[in-house]
Scaffold this motif. Structure first.
Motif, PDB file in Angstrom:
ATOM      1  N   ARG A  75       0.855  -1.186   0.000  1.00  0.00           N
ATOM      2  CA  ARG A  75       0.000   0.000   0.000  1.00  0.00           C
ATOM      3  C   ARG A  75       0.893   1.238   0.000  1.00  0.00           C
ATOM      4  NH1 ARG A  75      -5.452  -0.200   3.421  1.00  0.00           N
ATOM      5  NH2 ARG A  75      -5.463  -2.105   2.181  1.00  0.00           N
ATOM      6  N   GLU A  76       0.581   2.180  -0.879  1.00  0.00           N
ATOM      7  CA  GLU A  76       1.420   3.362  -1.001  1.00  0.00           C
ATOM      8  C   GLU A  76       0.630   4.643  -0.806  1.00  0.00           C
ATOM      9  OE1 GLU A  76       3.294   3.914  -4.778  1.00  0.00           O
ATOM     10  OE2 GLU A  76       1.418   3.872  -5.912  1.00  0.00           O
ATOM     11  N   PHE A  77       1.320   5.614  -0.273  1.00  0.00           N
ATOM     12  CA  PHE A  77       0.742   6.924  -0.001  1.00  0.00           C
ATOM     13  C   PHE A  77       0.455   7.658  -1.305  1.00  0.00           C
ATOM     14  CE2 PHE A  77       0.034  10.864   2.084  1.00  0.00           C
ATOM     15  CZ  PHE A  77       0.724  11.843   1.381  1.00  0.00           C
ATOM     16  N   ASP A  99       5.242  12.030  -4.962  1.00  0.00           N
ATOM     17  CA  ASP A  99       5.853  12.632  -6.156  1.00  0.00           C
ATOM     18  C   ASP A  99       5.192  12.139  -7.439  1.00  0.00           C
ATOM     19  OD1 ASP A  99       9.266  12.666  -4.853  1.00  0.00           O
ATOM     20  OD2 ASP A  99       7.613  14.088  -4.638  1.00  0.00           O
ATOM     21  N   SER A 100       4.735  10.904  -7.430  1.00  0.00           N
ATOM     22  CA  SER A 100       4.166  10.307  -8.640  1.00  0.00           C
ATOM     23  C   SER A 100       2.837  10.936  -9.054  1.00  0.00           C
ATOM     24  CB  SER A 100       3.976   8.806  -8.434  1.00  0.00           C
ATOM     25  OG  SER A 100       3.122   8.562  -7.337  1.00  0.00           O
ATOM     26  N   VAL A 101       2.184  11.643  -8.144  1.00  0.00           N
ATOM     27  CA  VAL A 101       0.876  12.234  -8.468  1.00  0.00           C
ATOM     28  C   VAL A 101       0.871  13.756  -8.371  1.00  0.00           C
ATOM     29  CG1 VAL A 101      -0.242  10.145  -7.605  1.00  0.00           C
ATOM     30  CG2 VAL A 101      -0.129  12.166  -6.124  1.00  0.00           C
ATOM     31  N   THR A 122       2.943   9.617   5.789  1.00  0.00           N
ATOM     32  CA  THR A 122       2.975   9.020   4.462  1.00  0.00           C
ATOM     33  C   THR A 122       3.081   7.496   4.516  1.00  0.00           C
ATOM     34  OG1 THR A 122       5.369   9.299   4.340  1.00  0.00           O
ATOM     35  CG2 THR A 122       4.010  11.077   3.448  1.00  0.00           C
ATOM     36  N   MET A 123       3.062   6.945   5.723  1.00  0.00           N
ATOM     37  CA  MET A 123       3.035   5.493   5.882  1.00  0.00           C
ATOM     38  C   MET A 123       1.655   5.071   6.358  1.00  0.00           C
ATOM     39  SD  MET A 123       6.004   4.475   5.013  1.00  0.00           S
ATOM     40  CE  MET A 123       6.106   2.813   5.686  1.00  0.00           C
ATOM     41  N   PRO A 124       1.218   3.861   6.020  1.00  0.00           N
ATOM     42  CA  PRO A 124      -0.135   3.436   6.390  1.00  0.00           C
ATOM     43  C   PRO A 124      -0.365   3.261   7.893  1.00  0.00           C
ATOM     44  CG  PRO A 124       0.714   2.091   4.579  1.00  0.00           C
ATOM     45  CD  PRO A 124       1.862   2.888   5.103  1.00  0.00           C
TER      46      PRO A 124
END
Length: 127
Positions: free
Chosen positions: A49-51, A66-68, A109-111
């Motif tokens: 699972r990623e932020f 960064d990816s979004v 940013t971590m689940p």
């Protein structure tokens, strides 16, 4: 009882847009909703699972992966206990199950710091 329900997922072509919604319910939760940091995470099959994005209780100083960054926008409406994720210029790599999460405390940013999770809504981006 705390409940988060996501909606708005679906199938979209690359370059398209979707708007995800997260509705909060539960008597105590909605009374204190404005105190919660809210976030969106995503998880593709076989991956962690990623932020994706987070928004503090007052709606300021949002944080994005960064990816979004520059394509997605997180927003909240405390008056109606809702959180949104506007996703533009979608890419096939955005295909994932998207989850809404809540916690009391600073953005993370971590689940694991997030106490409450929804069931997820599927987003599929075709090339």
């Amino acid at each position: 009882q705390v409940q988060l329900v996501e909606s708005g997922g679906g199938l979209v072509q690359a370059g398209g847009s979707l708007r995800l919604s997260c509705a909060a319910s539960g008597r105590t939760f909605v009374r204190t909703f404005s105190r919660y940091t809210m976030a969106w995470f995503r998880q593709a099959p076989g991956k962690e699972r990623e932020f994706v994005a987070a928004i503090p209780w007052d709606g300021g100083n949002t944080n994005y992966a960064d990816s979004v960054k520059g394509r997605f926008t997180i927003a909240r409406d405390n008056a109606v206990n809702m959180v949104y994720l506007q996703m533009n210029r979608l890419k096939p790599e955005d295909t994932s199950m998207y989850y809404c999460a809540a916690r009391l405390g600073a953005m993370a940013t971590m689940p694991f710091p997030y106490n409450y999770w929804g069931q997820g809504t599927q987003v599929t981006v075709s090339s």
